[in-house]
Motif scaffolding. Structure first.
Motif, mmCIF file in Angstrom:
data_model
loop_
_atom_site.group_PDB
_atom_site.id
_atom_site.type_symbol
_atom_site.label_atom_id
_atom_site.label_comp_id
_atom_site.label_asym_id
_atom_site.label_seq_id
_atom_site.Cartn_x
_atom_site.Cartn_y
_atom_site.Cartn_z
ATOM 1 N N VAL B 190 25.311 10.260 23.855
ATOM 2 C CA VAL B 190 25.053 11.640 24.289
ATOM 3 C C VAL B 190 26.229 12.540 23.915
ATOM 4 O O VAL B 190 26.047 13.637 23.374
ATOM 5 C CB VAL B 190 24.796 11.687 25.809
ATOM 6 C CG1 VAL B 190 24.782 13.126 26.302
ATOM 7 C CG2 VAL B 190 23.471 11.006 26.146
ATOM 8 N N ARG B 194 26.233 15.992 21.726
ATOM 9 C CA ARG B 194 26.320 17.229 22.489
ATOM 10 C C ARG B 194 27.723 17.806 22.623
ATOM 11 O O ARG B 194 27.911 19.008 22.598
ATOM 12 C CB ARG B 194 25.784 16.981 23.913
ATOM 13 C CG ARG B 194 24.341 16.531 23.944
ATOM 14 C CD ARG B 194 23.433 17.678 23.586
ATOM 15 N NE ARG B 194 22.044 17.391 23.886
ATOM 16 C CZ ARG B 194 21.430 17.742 25.019
ATOM 17 N NH1 ARG B 194 22.092 18.371 25.956
ATOM 18 N NH2 ARG B 194 20.169 17.449 25.210
ATOM 19 N N ASN B 195 28.694 16.955 22.834
ATOM 20 C CA ASN B 195 30.044 17.427 23.148
ATOM 21 C C ASN B 195 30.705 18.053 21.914
ATOM 22 O O ASN B 195 30.665 17.476 20.824
ATOM 23 C CB ASN B 195 30.874 16.251 23.661
ATOM 24 C CG ASN B 195 32.308 16.636 23.947
ATOM 25 O OD1 ASN B 195 33.121 16.672 23.027
ATOM 26 N ND2 ASN B 195 32.614 16.946 25.178
ATOM 27 N N VAL B 196 31.284 19.231 22.088
ATOM 28 C CA VAL B 196 31.805 19.951 20.919
ATOM 29 C C VAL B 196 32.932 19.187 20.224
ATOM 30 O O VAL B 196 33.098 19.298 19.009
ATOM 31 C CB VAL B 196 32.277 21.394 21.251
ATOM 32 C CG1 VAL B 196 31.092 22.292 21.553
ATOM 33 C CG2 VAL B 196 33.256 21.399 22.385
ATOM 34 N N ARG B 199 31.223 16.131 18.374
ATOM 35 C CA ARG B 199 30.387 16.598 17.264
ATOM 36 C C ARG B 199 31.213 16.807 15.994
ATOM 37 O O ARG B 199 30.685 16.776 14.889
ATOM 38 C CB ARG B 199 29.681 17.911 17.648
ATOM 39 C CG ARG B 199 28.490 17.710 18.552
ATOM 40 C CD ARG B 199 28.074 19.004 19.223
ATOM 41 N NE ARG B 199 27.575 20.023 18.338
ATOM 42 C CZ ARG B 199 26.298 20.176 18.013
ATOM 43 N NH1 ARG B 199 25.398 19.356 18.490
ATOM 44 N NH2 ARG B 199 25.920 21.140 17.226
#
Ligand SMILES: Nc1ncnc2c1ncn2[C@@H]1O[C@H](COP(=O)(O)OP(=O)(O)O)[C@@H](O)[C@H]1O
Ligand SMILES: [Mg+2]
Lengths: 249, 328
Positions: B190, B194-196, B199
């Motif tokens: 996840v 999702r996490n900047v 990513r």
């Protein structure tokens, strides 16, 4: 009448024994589309690299928006509002339009998702969609990886990124070099539309016909020096065309 | 394959076709097909005992696969994860064998894993060494260190409390280690989507030049990929030692290639920028399932490598076919 956004004066660039630029003067007016021409080795790329912060000139002054500036690196120039789009475009082939536009500065979502550092994918996708929607080149699906895009669509993404981040000056190195006939026309439309957005554009271009179609002024260099310049009133300005050819000879 | 790049979603018009093109979906279908065939051929396959055995067998590899997926997505590769597991497992067991408390043993184990991760990361990200060659070297060094430390012996004096912490079965009859593995894999999966910060591994793997121009600190990011992979290999060492109640000199040996195979089958590109942790985990599941089916059908497990290799070739071929289909 002229309203310079960028002015370079007395620019000299020495690479060891090689003098790439010798006392060059350069002016970019607000909202104009300027074509930079000259033979191979004339010094176009070197001049552009100075403007975009890759090189620091051996001598000379850079004045941006009326203030003298010194760029220590490309990031410096970018922060000052100057974006350079190179032939390779520096896109992320594996990612979609939104990721390309927001690369390195992705938005964090509000609420509980902020605690987990989650990206605000929806708002970025929406803004990316809007950013490319107004462009002359159409992108059917902004959620696709850009590796499948045509050359013109890729230009469009690169330009949308510059516009999104509020760059005032856009420098494009041979934007039509690798494109087919139809794509070239679309990209020329795209460049023309930048004028409507109030952007100031520097184009390095070899094709005089393309220059005539989009540029409002042509600056010609030769052997690291200013050769001359001419205003272009429109695509049919035969006098300007002739002047450019003469200066290039 | 466009659609295995996690940050790009399938095209709007073609959702259904795109869905099947998506590697995770394809592997899931393959898993269901293998499962269906196996359950027809053997009544034992669909028993809870058998399925939980498959999950247990997957657990350790899934943890390692999550780290390897991050490294692959970032554009690198890590051959040393199996050796790091070996070093950490032996370090843990030796310290326990010497009578030290559990926290001390776990600390030593963690430090050993961290040391390998930092060494890999520093030499690759900051000294610019080629990851394939460098991790080949640390893999060799690591396995050698295992034998130097263990003198070739296994260590089995693992405290009961530590073993049962991972082997207890409070939920659905599945041991805790399965939940740990699923939890870690899911959480990282996840975060990576999702996490900047996570990513950014997709940006780095997509184009290092573009990432640098976008102001991303690519060196630190690269460094972190190897540290994360090493820490997950450390966790895998802890889990496997608890599971087996011993550490062996060959713990984790050959695991790196099995996990890389699984991750690439699951859609991680060795060229970087593409893949998901979910895909890598499904790749691990598929390979373990095939192994299990060979065993319960009393076929030779030696065929497992043939099956894995063929699926790997198939995966790469569909990549090429999909690319041709997409490009005009
Ligand atoms: N990094 C460099 N080191 C040495 N010489 C250079 C370098 N960059 C450019 N030059 C020289 O400077 C001159 C101008 O080059 P350049 O700016 O690339 O011209 P253009 O882009 O107009 O073809 C050429 O003689 C070239 O060889
Ligand atoms: Mg040039």
């Amino acid at each position: 009448m002229s309203d310079p956004i960028l002015e370079l004066s007395g620019i000299t660039m020495q690479f060891g024994p090689v003098t790439a630029l010798d006392d060059v003067q350069f002016r970019l007016d607000r909202g104009e589309t300027l074509a930079l021409l000259g033979d191979n080795g004339a010094g176009k790329s070197t001049l552009i690299k100075i403007v975009s912060g890759y090189y620091r000139p051996t001598a000379g002054r850079i004045v941006l928006n009326g203030r003298p500036v010194t760029f220590h690196d490309p990031q410096d120039a970018r922060r000052a509002g100057i974006e350079t789009i190179y032939q390779d475009l520096a896109l992320f082939d594996n990612l979609d339009v939104a990721a390309n536009i927001f690369a390195g500065q992705e938005r964090v979502a509000p609420g509980w998702r902020r605690l987990l550092g989650f990206a605000d994918r929806r708002s970025m996708a929406r803004d990316a969609e809007a950013a490319v929607a107004g462009m002359a080149v159409t992108i059917p699906d902004t959620r696709r990886a850009v590796e499948d895009f045509s050359g013109g669509q890729r230009q469009c993404v690169a330009i949308a990124r510059a516009v999104m981040w509020g760059r005032e000056i856009l420098i494009m190195d041979e934007p039509t070099a690798a494109l087919g006939v139809r794509e070239t026309q679309r990209v020329l439309d795209l460049i023309r539309s930048l004028k409507a957005r109030g952007m100031s554009v520097i184009l390095i271009m070899h094709n005089i016909e393309h220059v005539m179609q989009v540029a409002t002024r042509a600056v010609v260099m030769r052997s690291g020096r200013n050769r001359g310049e001419v205003a272009i009133s429109g695509p049919d300005d035969a006098e300007a065309h002739a002047a450019i050819v003469r200066m290039l000879m | 394959m466009t659609d295995s790049s996690a940050l790009a979603r399938p095209p709007a018009g073609l959702r259904w076709k795109a869905l099947i093109r998506q590697r995770e979906v394809a592997i899931l279908l393959l898993i269901l097909i293998v499962g269906a065939v196996a359950s027809v051929l053997s009544p034992f396959f669909l028993t809870w005992a058998n399925l939980s055995n498959v999950l247990i067998a997957c657990s350790v590899e899934m943890i390692v696969a999550a780290g390897l997926a991050i490294v692959l997505i970032s554009g690198g590769i890590d051959l040393s994860v199996g050796s790091i597991m070996g070093v950490c497992a032996i370090a843990l067991a030796i310290v326990l064998d010497a009578g030290a408390p559990l926290w001390a043993a776990l600390s030593v184990c963690l430090l050993a894993g961290l040391a390998f991760g930092v060494a890999n990361g520093t030499l690759i990200a900051y000294a610019g060494l080629n990851p394939l060659v460098l991790t080949l070297a640390t893999m060799t060094i690591g396995r050698s260190v295992v034998f130097i430390l263990s003198q070739g012996y296994s260590f089995a004096s693992i405290p009961q409390g530590f073993k049962s912490a991972f082997n207890a079965t409070p939920l659905f009859g599945l041991p805790n280690l399965v939940w740990v593995s699923l939890g870690v894999t899911a959480a990282l999966g996840v975060l990576l989507q999702r996490n900047v910060w996570f990513r950014r591994f997709y940006f780095l793997g997509g184009s290092e030049v573009a990432a640098i121009r976008a102001g991303i600190d690519t060196r630190r990011l690269k460094f972190m990929a190897y540290v994360i992979a090493a820490l997950l290999a450390t966790l895998a060492a802890i889990v496997t030692t608890a599971r087996l109640g011993s550490a062996f000199p060959n713990t984790g040996s050959g695991l790196e290639l099995r996990v890389i195979t699984a991750a690439v089958i699951g859609g991680c590109s060795i060229y970087g920028g593409k893949g998901t942790i979910l895909g890598a985990a499904l790749g691990v599941l598929l390979l373990n399932l095939i192994n299990n089916v060979l065993v319960i059908l009393s076929l030779s497990v030696y065929w497992q490598g043939v099956a894995a290799g063929l699926i790997l070739i198939l995966a790469i071929l569909t990549d090429i076919a999909n690319r041709r289909g997409v490009r005009r």
